[in-house]
Scaffold this motif. Structure first.
Motif, mmCIF file in Angstrom:
data_model
loop_
_atom_site.group_PDB
_atom_site.id
_atom_site.type_symbol
_atom_site.label_atom_id
_atom_site.label_comp_id
_atom_site.label_asym_id
_atom_site.label_seq_id
_atom_site.Cartn_x
_atom_site.Cartn_y
_atom_site.Cartn_z
ATOM 1 N N ASN A 151 47.854 45.974 89.154
ATOM 2 C CA ASN A 151 49.144 46.300 89.759
ATOM 3 C C ASN A 151 50.163 46.726 88.709
ATOM 4 O OD1 ASN A 151 50.942 46.577 91.880
ATOM 5 N ND2 ASN A 151 51.677 44.481 91.707
ATOM 6 N N GLY A 152 49.723 47.479 87.723
ATOM 7 C CA GLY A 152 50.666 48.040 86.763
ATOM 8 C C GLY A 152 50.483 47.573 85.343
ATOM 9 N N GLY A 153 49.793 46.456 85.128
ATOM 10 C CA GLY A 153 49.613 45.956 83.766
ATOM 11 C C GLY A 153 48.857 46.932 82.893
ATOM 12 N N LYS A 154 47.829 47.543 83.464
ATOM 13 C CA LYS A 154 47.052 48.529 82.704
ATOM 14 C C LYS A 154 47.936 49.713 82.321
ATOM 15 C CE LYS A 154 42.857 51.348 82.988
ATOM 16 N NZ LYS A 154 41.657 51.668 83.794
ATOM 17 N N THR A 155 48.755 50.160 83.277
ATOM 18 C CA THR A 155 49.670 51.272 82.993
ATOM 19 C C THR A 155 50.614 50.912 81.854
ATOM 20 O OG1 THR A 155 49.595 51.948 85.296
ATOM 21 C CG2 THR A 155 51.439 52.763 83.990
ATOM 22 N N ALA A 156 51.134 49.692 81.903
ATOM 23 C CA ALA A 156 52.045 49.242 80.846
ATOM 24 C C ALA A 156 51.369 49.301 79.499
ATOM 25 C CB ALA A 156 52.501 47.810 81.145
ATOM 26 N N PHE A 157 50.147 48.809 79.463
ATOM 27 C CA PHE A 157 49.436 48.722 78.193
ATOM 28 C C PHE A 157 49.122 50.111 77.646
ATOM 29 C CE2 PHE A 157 47.430 46.241 75.133
ATOM 30 C CZ PHE A 157 46.279 46.902 74.732
ATOM 31 N N ILE A 158 48.661 50.999 78.515
ATOM 32 C CA ILE A 158 48.329 52.356 78.077
ATOM 33 C C ILE A 158 49.567 53.074 77.563
ATOM 34 C CG2 ILE A 158 47.573 54.622 78.899
ATOM 35 C CD1 ILE A 158 45.620 53.150 80.747
ATOM 36 N N ARG A 159 50.704 52.896 78.262
ATOM 37 C CA ARG A 159 51.936 53.556 77.825
ATOM 38 C C ARG A 159 52.352 53.069 76.431
ATOM 39 N NH1 ARG A 159 51.145 57.594 80.417
ATOM 40 N NH2 ARG A 159 51.744 57.742 82.599
ATOM 41 N N THR A 165 59.563 38.270 81.233
ATOM 42 C CA THR A 165 59.344 37.830 79.859
ATOM 43 C C THR A 165 57.884 37.475 79.612
ATOM 44 O OG1 THR A 165 61.580 37.043 79.557
ATOM 45 C CG2 THR A 165 59.928 36.035 78.179
ATOM 46 N N LEU A 166 57.208 36.951 80.632
ATOM 47 C CA LEU A 166 55.803 36.613 80.449
ATOM 48 C C LEU A 166 55.005 37.859 80.091
ATOM 49 C CD1 LEU A 166 55.261 34.212 83.483
ATOM 50 C CD2 LEU A 166 56.066 33.687 81.193
ATOM 51 N N ILE A 167 55.297 38.985 80.784
ATOM 52 C CA ILE A 167 54.609 40.233 80.501
ATOM 53 C C ILE A 167 54.970 40.724 79.103
ATOM 54 C CG2 ILE A 167 54.324 42.638 81.203
ATOM 55 C CD1 ILE A 167 53.091 40.665 83.130
ATOM 56 N N ASN A 168 56.269 40.695 78.790
ATOM 57 C CA ASN A 168 56.708 41.164 77.473
ATOM 58 C C ASN A 168 56.087 40.357 76.347
ATOM 59 O OD1 ASN A 168 58.320 43.188 78.521
ATOM 60 N ND2 ASN A 168 60.124 41.899 78.651
ATOM 61 N N ASN A 169 56.111 39.045 76.501
ATOM 62 C CA ASN A 169 55.529 38.185 75.465
ATOM 63 C C ASN A 169 54.032 38.431 75.332
ATOM 64 O OD1 ASN A 169 57.993 37.074 75.018
ATOM 65 N ND2 ASN A 169 57.612 35.179 76.119
ATOM 66 N N ALA A 170 53.367 38.648 76.476
ATOM 67 C CA ALA A 170 51.933 38.908 76.439
ATOM 68 C C ALA A 170 51.645 40.196 75.678
ATOM 69 C CB ALA A 170 51.390 38.989 77.865
ATOM 70 N N LEU A 171 52.400 41.248 75.969
ATOM 71 C CA LEU A 171 52.205 42.511 75.258
ATOM 72 C C LEU A 171 52.482 42.357 73.770
ATOM 73 C CD1 LEU A 171 53.654 45.094 77.785
ATOM 74 C CD2 LEU A 171 51.338 45.049 76.895
ATOM 75 N N ASP A 172 53.535 41.625 73.435
ATOM 76 C CA ASP A 172 53.847 41.395 72.020
ATOM 77 C C ASP A 172 52.669 40.759 71.308
ATOM 78 O OD1 ASP A 172 56.338 42.448 72.282
ATOM 79 O OD2 ASP A 172 57.382 40.530 72.457
ATOM 80 N N GLU A 173 52.092 39.711 71.934
ATOM 81 C CA GLU A 173 50.962 38.993 71.325
ATOM 82 C C GLU A 173 49.745 39.911 71.193
ATOM 83 O OE1 GLU A 173 50.382 36.022 70.000
ATOM 84 O OE2 GLU A 173 52.495 35.498 70.117
ATOM 85 N N ILE A 174 49.453 40.672 72.250
ATOM 86 C CA ILE A 174 48.270 41.536 72.235
ATOM 87 C C ILE A 174 48.424 42.624 71.179
ATOM 88 C CG2 ILE A 174 46.958 43.212 73.579
ATOM 89 C CD1 ILE A 174 47.727 41.531 76.077
ATOM 90 N N ILE A 175 49.588 43.249 71.143
ATOM 91 C CA ILE A 175 49.812 44.341 70.195
ATOM 92 C C ILE A 175 49.741 43.823 68.757
ATOM 93 C CG2 ILE A 175 51.578 45.947 69.365
ATOM 94 C CD1 ILE A 175 52.343 46.111 72.466
ATOM 95 N N LYS A 176 50.273 42.633 68.544
ATOM 96 C CA LYS A 176 50.188 42.029 67.216
ATOM 97 C C LYS A 176 48.730 41.843 66.805
ATOM 98 C CE LYS A 176 51.343 37.751 64.759
ATOM 99 N NZ LYS A 176 51.953 36.402 64.889
#
Length: 837
Positions: free
Chosen positions: A803-811, A742-753
């Motif tokens: 360790n994958g965060g960049k991949t997540a963000f690019i996808r 959830t920490l990753i998901n919430n972080a992506l939500d905030e960044i994308i917003k």
């Protein structure tokens, strides 16, 4: 770029009648007068240079709609800036401006003005002419005040005033009724609304100032003095002595049942009268559960100790006050009955409890020490932070009317009528006031309860007495907390209760003191009166999921609250006792047991059966909600080891949850078991507990994020959406291993917003400019919005990024906004942030 190259670029742009010119990152220290030739320009980007001033000829670019001067060294703006009357966006982030020219008021088409990170000490009154502004960022300046003309910017939706030196806000800010985001952090503003209003958010803050503007201001000198301690310590006697020092002790004086409230008045130096609401709390254990509803912030506490008793439960009461009152000040009153002294280690108490002020000795039988106690109480209570807060005048008038009303309760309609008679016009303003008085403890109004919202309980003692009549009732106690409506009719048989039985039952339900038995409508259980005896039941110990919570200090009532919240799942509706419960759901069973050891405590959970992770997630979610209701609660989450020796054991080695996540963050894949000394895979330990969905179900609540927010982008891609990501490399594989976090998901939500917001705010910018903007925006979040950064950093954390965060963000960027240049800028920011760690 050399001066010659710059002149050539300007000449070419003029010949080509260019409408956009990017001169960012060119090392420019000045601009030539020839800049005036670019009369066709609509967008000019001069960001990330070394400009110290602008030539007057900049004023000839009258077709400009966007001017970006981000990250230069400008100390002032030329008066000619006022000729750029077509500007809609002006970016002055990260310069050294000390003031703005009055001509700024001519830029009436501006919708966005950013002046973050300058050295502004004041704003010209002409700022009020920028009536089309929707976004104004003045953060990280040196502003000491704002002109009242700020109130003319009625189209503003975002106003950032953080990190200035503001001491006062003009009440005209109340005219900004379209604001959705207001940041006032890191200032020394003395006329802020009360904390209860601040917590409600921007809309209510602006509404508060609007009412001040319409009604003028007044002051309310009122606070709560809460007297706590063990039963028989002398709390009631102290309360009466504060009100009347001539009060005579009664040898057979009964201990307070529940709560009693007494009014005490004393004069202030300004001629006003201070009202003290003395709350005398019953010390018996049965009453502790409801204390949390009345131990409020911005109050003064006194802990009364009977010196004849060795165990005064000091630490319990000091911890309770610290936990529930947000560190409100507390005095320890030593009631030296029969002149018996009690030695207290004040230095130790101060070291452990920052809200502890001092100890005072008295003999309430002879009044020895009483004058000093009264002086100290008056001093501490009149210096509480909220005393003298400027309030809308109608608020104080309504309080004065209600103070004279001797009824136990009034209807909501009667309350609204009183407000109208005192000058209120809007129902919304009246409800804002009732919410404030509820939070302050003046009266009770549960606005979110369908039944209770129709009633204002003026006399809280009337309500709490009714509750305690049920909990103290002999029949209810003998029935181990079970009662029905007939029992309530017999208990609440006095005239003052008869017509309000439904509301009083609703009050008990709201306080989480009882629940209705699902299969027996009209029958209820008060779990704190349940038997201490654990019922017999079978338990399959094979392949159990285990989890523990250890509390540094455990307030009473966590488990009973949990039982109320989860009662529909209680096995056979009967497998429940005072310190434990067994829940069933879709083939899984969960046993939750509380162990309490002299203020410290533990909750042990084990789950068996099919779909056990689902049930464990539910249990953790409900406990998480309860935990988040205590602002300062300290506890550890413990995860069991799954090595060959521990797996299947009912007493395995346990690892702290935060230690496991630190290992993951540090790319440490294994941890040692201290039972078998085997090395255990860290991620597997976490995966044993969590489902492939939120690992911290209450995380969004804890960070003031809506539970109703959209599903995370990651879940949309990998679970709910039509697009499926396939593993292509190690980084992507690693990302998929923790994409349920959830920490990753919430972080992506905030960044994308934020990125979508920037894309809308700065359309058609170059990638270079976007990089600078994203750098400034995220650095501002990192420095000024600590809670938001705490979420976002879970993507831009170095090791997670690699360790994958960049991949997540690019996808995410590929599938949802391929053309958003700010995504590329954010990738660059993430890489730079990682390198700098």
């Amino acid at each position: 770029m050399t001066e010659e190259e710059l002149l050539q670029a300007i000449e070419k742009a003029a010949r080509d009648k260019r409408e956009f010119l990017d001169l960012s990152l060119k090392g420019l220290k000045s601009l030539p007068a020839e800049i005036s030739k670019l009369t066709n320009l609509t967008e000019l980007d001069l960001s990330r240079n070394q400009l110290t001033n602008l030539p007057a000829e900049i004023g000839n670019l009258t077709n400009l709609t966007s001017l970006n001067l981000l990250s230069n060294q400008l100390t002032n703006l030329p008066s000619g800036i006022g000729k750029l009357t077509k500007l809609t966006s002006l970016n002055l982030l990260s310069n050294q401006l000390t003031n703005l020219p009055s001509g700024i008021g001519n830029l009436t088409k501006l919708t966005s003005l950013s002046m973050w990170n300058n050295q502004l000490t004041n704003l010209p009154v002409e700022i009020g002419k920028l009536t089309n502004l929707t976004e104004l960022d003045l953060s990280r300046n040196q502003l000491t005040n704002l002109p009242s003309e700020i109130g003319k910017l009625t189209n503003l939706t975002e106003l950032n005033l953080s990190r200035n030196q503001l001491t006062n806000l003009p009440v005209e800010i109340g005219k900004l009724t379209n604001l959705t985001e207001l940041n006032l952090s890191n200032n020394e503003i003395t006329n802020l609304p009360p904390p209860e209003i601040l917590e409600k958010g921007t809309k209510d803050i602006i509404n508060f100032y609007k009412q001040q503007l319409e009604q003028n201001i007044d002051h309310l000198y009122e606070a709560k003095l809460l007297i706590v301690g063990e039963g028989g310590a002398g709390k009631t006697t102290l309360a009466q002595k504060i009100k009347d020092s001539n009060y005579q002790l009664k040898p057979d004086e009964e201990s307070t049942e529940g709560i009693d409230v007494i009014q005490y008045y004393f004069p202030l130096d300004n001629g006003k009268e201070f009202r003290v609401n003395i709350w005398d709390f019953g010390g018996q254990d049965i009453y502790h559960k409801t204390h949390q509803f009345f131990l409020t912030e911005r109050s003064l506490y006194t802990l009364v100790a009977d010196t004849r008793t060795e165990d005064n439960n000091f630490y319990y009461w000091l911890n309770v006050v610290e936990l529930l009152s947000n560190n409100s000040p507390i005095l320890v009153i030593k009631n030296e009955k029969q002149e018996r002294k009690l030695d207290i280690n004040e230095r130790q108490l101060r070291g452990e409890f920052t809200n502890f002020k001092e100890t005072l000795a008295t003999n309430l039988a002879t009044n020895r020490g009483l004058p000093e106690i009264l002086n100290k109480i008056q001093h501490y209570i009149s210096n509480l932070p909220h005393i003298g807060t400027e309030l809308p005048a109608y608020w104080v008038k309504v309080r004065e009317v209600l103070e004279k009303d001797n009824r136990n309760y009034i209807t909501l309609e009667e309350y609204l009528t009183i407000c109208q008679e005192q000058g209120f016009k809007d129902r919304e303003d009246m409800l804002l006031l009732s919410g404030y008085f509820h939070d302050l403890g003046v009266f009770l109004h549960f606005q979110n309860d369908d039944l209770l919202n129709k009633t204002i309980i003026l006399n809280t003692v009337w309500g709490t007495d009714a509750v305690y009549k049920v909990l103290d009732n002999q029949t209810v106690r003998e029935n181990l907390g079970k009662f029905n409506r007939n029992d309530l009719n017999n208990i609440w048989n006095e005239d003052k209760y008869i017509t309000m039985r439904g509301e009083l039952l609703g009050l008990m339900m709201n306080f989480k003191l009882c629940y209705e038995i699902p299969s027996q409508p009209g029958n209820y259980i008060a779990p704190q009166l349940l038997s201490l005896q654990q019922p017999e039941y079978d338990w399959n110990k094979e392949n159990n999921l285990l989890l523990r919570y250890e509390y540094e200090f455990m307030p009473k009532g966590i488990l009973t609250h949990f039982i109320v919240e989860t009662h529909p799942m209680i096995e056979n509706e009967t497998c429940v006792w005072k310190t434990g419960v067994v829940l069933t759901k879709e083939g899984a069973r969960a046993e939750i047991i509380e162990l309490y050891r002299y203020h410290k405590g533990e909750i042990r959970i084990r789950v068996s059966g099919s779909r056990k992770r689902d049930l464990l997630t539910t249990v953790r979610h409900e406990l998480g909600k309860i935990h988040s209701s205590y602002e300062r609660l300290k506890y550890k989450t413990l995860v069991p080891c799954n090595c060959s020796k521990c797996k299947g054991s009912q007493s395995p080695h346990f690892y702290p949850w935060d230690v496991l996540h630190k290992f993951i963050d540090d790319k440490e894949t294994e941890i040692k078991c201290y039972e078998s000394y085997a090395m255990v895979n860290v991620q597997a330990l976490v995966n044993d507990i969590i489902n492939p969905d939120p690992i911290l179900s209450s995380y969004k609540e804890t960070n003031n994020m809506s539970e109703k927010s959209q599903p995370s982008i990651i879940n949309n891609i990998t679970v709910n959406g039509s697009t499926q990501i396939h593993q292509q490399n190690e980084g992507e594989a690693n990302f998929n291993n923790y994409n349920s976090d959830t920490l990753i998901n919430n972080a992506l939500d905030e960044i994308i917003k934020k990125l979508n917001e920037l894309n809308n705010k700065y359309p058609n910018v170059s990638e270079t400019t976007a990089t600078e903007i994203i750098n400034a925006e995220f650095k501002d979040i990192q420095n000024n919005q600590l809670q938001k950064w705490a979420i976002i950093k879970h993507i831009f954390d170095g090791k997670r990024w690699l360790n994958g965060g960049k991949t997540a963000f690019i996808r995410v960027g590929e599938h949802y906004s391929e053309n958003n240049v700010f995504y590329k800028a954010a990738v660059g920011f993430g890489e730079g942030f990682t390198e700098n760690e």
